[in-house]
Design a protein around this motif. Structure first.
Motif, PDB file in Angstrom:
ATOM      1  N   LYS A  78      -3.806  -3.917 -11.305  1.00 49.15           N
ATOM      2  CA  LYS A  78      -5.049  -3.715 -12.039  1.00 49.15           C
ATOM      3  C   LYS A  78      -5.525  -5.078 -12.524  1.00 49.15           C
ATOM      4  CE  LYS A  78      -3.984   0.973 -13.390  1.00 49.15           C
ATOM      5  NZ  LYS A  78      -3.840   1.933 -14.467  1.00 49.15           N
ATOM      6  N   ARG A  79      -6.805  -5.186 -12.810  1.00 49.66           N
ATOM      7  CA  ARG A  79      -7.378  -6.467 -13.249  1.00 49.66           C
ATOM      8  C   ARG A  79      -6.602  -7.007 -14.453  1.00 49.66           C
ATOM      9  NH1 ARG A  79     -12.100  -8.562 -11.964  1.00 49.66           N
ATOM     10  NH2 ARG A  79     -12.912  -6.562 -11.243  1.00 49.66           N
ATOM     11  N   GLY A  80      -6.109  -8.263 -14.325  1.00 45.26           N
ATOM     12  CA  GLY A  80      -5.394  -8.922 -15.408  1.00 45.26           C
ATOM     13  C   GLY A  80      -3.954  -8.469 -15.602  1.00 45.26           C
ATOM     14  N   GLU A  81      -3.474  -7.569 -14.763  1.00 45.36           N
ATOM     15  CA  GLU A  81      -2.119  -7.031 -14.930  1.00 45.36           C
ATOM     16  C   GLU A  81      -1.071  -8.013 -14.421  1.00 45.36           C
ATOM     17  OE1 GLU A  81      -0.121  -2.683 -14.235  1.00 45.36           O
ATOM     18  OE2 GLU A  81      -1.285  -3.490 -12.555  1.00 45.36           O
ATOM     19  N   ASP A  82       0.008  -8.143 -15.165  1.00 42.84           N
ATOM     20  CA  ASP A  82       1.158  -8.946 -14.777  1.00 42.84           C
ATOM     21  C   ASP A  82       1.837  -8.298 -13.569  1.00 42.84           C
ATOM     22  OD1 ASP A  82       3.477 -10.884 -15.587  1.00 42.84           O
ATOM     23  OD2 ASP A  82       4.410  -8.900 -15.427  1.00 42.84           O
ATOM     24  N   HIS A  83       2.369  -9.119 -12.658  1.00 47.85           N
ATOM     25  CA  HIS A  83       2.992  -8.578 -11.445  1.00 47.85           C
ATOM     26  C   HIS A  83       4.149  -7.635 -11.747  1.00 47.85           C
ATOM     27  CE1 HIS A  83       0.663 -11.663  -9.323  1.00 47.85           C
ATOM     28  NE2 HIS A  83       0.890 -10.950  -8.238  1.00 47.85           N
ATOM     29  N   LEU A  84       5.055  -8.018 -12.629  1.00 48.19           N
ATOM     30  CA  LEU A  84       6.203  -7.154 -12.929  1.00 48.19           C
ATOM     31  C   LEU A  84       5.759  -5.862 -13.599  1.00 48.19           C
ATOM     32  CD1 LEU A  84       9.177  -6.505 -12.959  1.00 48.19           C
ATOM     33  CD2 LEU A  84       9.418  -7.916 -15.020  1.00 48.19           C
ATOM     34  N   ALA A  85       4.822  -5.956 -14.534  1.00 48.23           N
ATOM     35  CA  ALA A  85       4.306  -4.746 -15.173  1.00 48.23           C
ATOM     36  C   ALA A  85       3.672  -3.829 -14.125  1.00 48.23           C
ATOM     37  CB  ALA A  85       3.291  -5.105 -16.257  1.00 48.23           C
ATOM     38  N   GLY A  86       2.940  -4.402 -13.181  1.00 49.87           N
ATOM     39  CA  GLY A  86       2.327  -3.612 -12.111  1.00 49.87           C
ATOM     40  C   GLY A  86       3.372  -2.958 -11.218  1.00 49.87           C
ATOM     41  N   ALA A  87       4.436  -3.690 -10.906  1.00 51.69           N
ATOM     42  CA  ALA A  87       5.507  -3.136 -10.072  1.00 51.69           C
ATOM     43  C   ALA A  87       6.142  -1.926 -10.751  1.00 51.69           C
ATOM     44  CB  ALA A  87       6.557  -4.205  -9.782  1.00 51.69           C
ATOM     45  N   TYR A 119       0.942  -9.846   4.399  1.00 52.19           N
ATOM     46  CA  TYR A 119       0.548  -9.235   5.668  1.00 52.19           C
ATOM     47  C   TYR A 119      -0.926  -8.875   5.618  1.00 52.19           C
ATOM     48  CZ  TYR A 119       1.316  -4.889   3.018  1.00 52.19           C
ATOM     49  OH  TYR A 119       1.279  -3.891   2.070  1.00 52.19           O
ATOM     50  N   MET A 120      -1.462  -8.527   6.754  1.00 51.82           N
ATOM     51  CA  MET A 120      -2.860  -8.110   6.830  1.00 51.82           C
ATOM     52  C   MET A 120      -2.942  -6.605   6.624  1.00 51.82           C
ATOM     53  SD  MET A 120      -4.576 -10.832   7.151  1.00 51.82           S
ATOM     54  CE  MET A 120      -6.217 -10.191   7.496  1.00 51.82           C
ATOM     55  N   ALA A 121      -3.819  -6.191   5.722  1.00 51.63           N
ATOM     56  CA  ALA A 121      -4.103  -4.774   5.485  1.00 51.63           C
ATOM     57  C   ALA A 121      -5.561  -4.582   5.884  1.00 51.63           C
ATOM     58  CB  ALA A 121      -3.869  -4.410   4.027  1.00 51.63           C
ATOM     59  N   GLY A 122      -5.760  -4.089   7.086  1.00 48.36           N
ATOM     60  CA  GLY A 122      -7.115  -4.033   7.624  1.00 48.36           C
ATOM     61  C   GLY A 122      -7.549  -5.447   7.951  1.00 48.36           C
ATOM     62  N   ASP A 123      -8.674  -5.876   7.371  1.00 43.95           N
ATOM     63  CA  ASP A 123      -9.173  -7.230   7.649  1.00 43.95           C
ATOM     64  C   ASP A 123      -8.943  -8.185   6.481  1.00 43.95           C
ATOM     65  OD1 ASP A 123     -10.945  -6.105   5.895  1.00 43.95           O
ATOM     66  OD2 ASP A 123     -12.747  -6.602   7.030  1.00 43.95           O
ATOM     67  N   ARG A 124      -8.067  -7.805   5.558  1.00 48.52           N
ATOM     68  CA  ARG A 124      -7.829  -8.641   4.363  1.00 48.52           C
ATOM     69  C   ARG A 124      -6.337  -8.871   4.163  1.00 48.52           C
ATOM     70  NH1 ARG A 124     -10.229  -7.869  -1.500  1.00 48.52           N
ATOM     71  NH2 ARG A 124      -9.631  -9.899  -2.328  1.00 48.52           N
ATOM     72  N   ALA A 125      -6.005 -10.078   3.769  1.00 54.29           N
ATOM     73  CA  ALA A 125      -4.610 -10.410   3.483  1.00 54.29           C
ATOM     74  C   ALA A 125      -4.158  -9.689   2.217  1.00 54.29           C
ATOM     75  CB  ALA A 125      -4.450 -11.913   3.311  1.00 54.29           C
ATOM     76  N   LYS A 126      -2.894  -9.279   2.216  1.00 56.33           N
ATOM     77  CA  LYS A 126      -2.292  -8.628   1.062  1.00 56.33           C
ATOM     78  C   LYS A 126      -1.005  -9.362   0.744  1.00 56.33           C
ATOM     79  CE  LYS A 126      -1.475  -3.989  -0.679  1.00 56.33           C
ATOM     80  NZ  LYS A 126      -1.545  -2.562  -0.310  1.00 56.33           N
ATOM     81  N   GLU A 127      -0.777  -9.609  -0.538  1.00 53.63           N
ATOM     82  CA  GLU A 127       0.412 -10.316  -0.997  1.00 53.63           C
ATOM     83  C   GLU A 127       1.131  -9.414  -2.002  1.00 53.63           C
ATOM     84  OE1 GLU A 127       0.183 -14.743  -1.714  1.00 53.63           O
ATOM     85  OE2 GLU A 127       0.412 -13.988  -3.775  1.00 53.63           O
ATOM     86  N   VAL A 128       2.379  -9.020  -1.686  1.00 52.19           N
ATOM     87  CA  VAL A 128       3.125  -8.092  -2.526  1.00 52.19           C
ATOM     88  C   VAL A 128       4.381  -8.770  -3.051  1.00 52.19           C
ATOM     89  CG1 VAL A 128       4.144  -5.784  -2.697  1.00 52.19           C
ATOM     90  CG2 VAL A 128       2.344  -6.216  -0.999  1.00 52.19           C
ATOM     91  N   ARG A 129       4.499  -8.874  -4.370  1.00 52.58           N
ATOM     92  CA  ARG A 129       5.720  -9.386  -5.002  1.00 52.58           C
ATOM     93  C   ARG A 129       6.630  -8.205  -5.290  1.00 52.58           C
ATOM     94  NH1 ARG A 129       4.236 -13.418  -9.828  1.00 52.58           N
ATOM     95  NH2 ARG A 129       6.504 -13.369 -10.051  1.00 52.58           N
ATOM     96  N   TYR A 130       7.920  -8.376  -4.987  1.00 51.94           N
ATOM     97  CA  TYR A 130       8.901  -7.302  -5.160  1.00 51.94           C
ATOM     98  C   TYR A 130      10.018  -7.689  -6.106  1.00 51.94           C
ATOM     99  CZ  TYR A 130       7.103  -4.590  -1.209  1.00 51.94           C
ATOM    100  OH  TYR A 130       6.322  -3.840  -0.378  1.00 51.94           O
ATOM    101  N   TRP A 131      10.553  -6.680  -6.766  1.00 54.81           N
ATOM    102  CA  TRP A 131      11.748  -6.819  -7.594  1.00 54.81           C
ATOM    103  C   TRP A 131      12.752  -5.757  -7.194  1.00 54.81           C
ATOM    104  CZ3 TRP A 131       7.105  -8.345  -9.250  1.00 54.81           C
ATOM    105  CH2 TRP A 131       7.026  -9.522 -10.001  1.00 54.81           C
ATOM    106  N   ALA A 132      14.032  -6.071  -7.354  1.00 55.47           N
ATOM    107  CA  ALA A 132      15.068  -5.044  -7.325  1.00 55.47           C
ATOM    108  C   ALA A 132      14.954  -4.317  -8.661  1.00 55.47           C
ATOM    109  CB  ALA A 132      16.442  -5.686  -7.182  1.00 55.47           C
ATOM    110  N   ALA A 133      15.085  -3.007  -8.667  1.00 47.65           N
ATOM    111  CA  ALA A 133      14.993  -2.258  -9.916  1.00 47.65           C
ATOM    112  C   ALA A 133      15.880  -1.029  -9.837  1.00 47.65           C
ATOM    113  CB  ALA A 133      13.550  -1.851 -10.199  1.00 47.65           C
ATOM    114  N   GLU A 134      16.619  -0.800 -10.913  1.00 50.77           N
ATOM    115  CA  GLU A 134      17.483   0.376 -10.983  1.00 50.77           C
ATOM    116  C   GLU A 134      16.716   1.524 -11.625  1.00 50.77           C
ATOM    117  OE1 GLU A 134      21.863   1.822 -12.562  1.00 50.77           O
ATOM    118  OE2 GLU A 134      21.080  -0.111 -13.233  1.00 50.77           O
ATOM    119  N   ALA A 135      16.706   2.670 -10.955  1.00 51.93           N
ATOM    120  CA  ALA A 135      16.070   3.861 -11.515  1.00 51.93           C
ATOM    121  C   ALA A 135      16.872   4.292 -12.745  1.00 51.93           C
ATOM    122  CB  ALA A 135      16.039   4.981 -10.483  1.00 51.93           C
ATOM    123  N   THR A 136      16.175   4.582 -13.825  1.00 47.41           N
ATOM    124  CA  THR A 136      16.875   5.005 -15.036  1.00 47.41           C
ATOM    125  C   THR A 136      16.769   6.514 -15.195  1.00 47.41           C
ATOM    126  OG1 THR A 136      14.933   4.375 -16.338  1.00 47.41           O
ATOM    127  CG2 THR A 136      16.724   2.778 -16.193  1.00 47.41           C
TER     128      THR A 136
END
Length: 144
Positions: free
Chosen positions: A50-59, A82-99
């Protein structure tokens, strides 16, 4: 007359998690995959920021929205581009344990599966998602 070149659009920013837990039955490692009917694919929970959202909070928000689970974040994993349609997409990932949590099917995700690493590797649609699985095993669980 020459048209001025337009600057390329910035990549779409997204974030997600390789969500894991210990099996309630035998304590074995299980990974959560989500099924998106729109794409008919199996992948890690992720989504646009979302606009202004931190990457980890978004994840963590995306994990909660798509799986119904809260998660405790761990190591940051690779960023995938990677390309999603005609636009580049950048996804940051974390390992996360389900609680805790309970999955409820929704418009974006109609099913989740908790699978062993081997079963998850075979179910994942995209090779780039398999690389994240390998990274999780090596960096977080020290397995090769």
């Amino acid at each position: 007359m020459n048209q001025p070149e337009q600057a390329p659009e910035a990549p779409v920013q997204a974030a997600g998690c390789v969500l894991w837990r210990r099996s309630p039955v035998d304590g074995a490692l299980e990974l959560c995959l989500v099924h998106r009917p729109k794409y008919d694919d199996w992948s890690w929970p992720k989504g646009k920021l979302k606009r202004g959202e931190d990457h980890l909070a978004g994840a963590l928000r995306e994990v909660a929205e798509e799986t119904g689970y809260d998660a405790a974040p761990g190591a940051e994993l690779s960023t995938v581009c990677y390309m999603a349609g005609d636009r580049a997409k950048e996804v940051r990932y974390w390992a996360a344990e389900a609680t805790e949590g309970v999955f409820v099917p929704n418009d974006e995700v109609d099913r989740i599966l908790w699978l062993s690493p081997t079963a998850a590797r075979h179910r994942l649609t995209q090779p780039r998602d398999r690389a994240l699985l390998d990274e999780l095993l090596v960096r977080v669980f020290e397995r090769t």
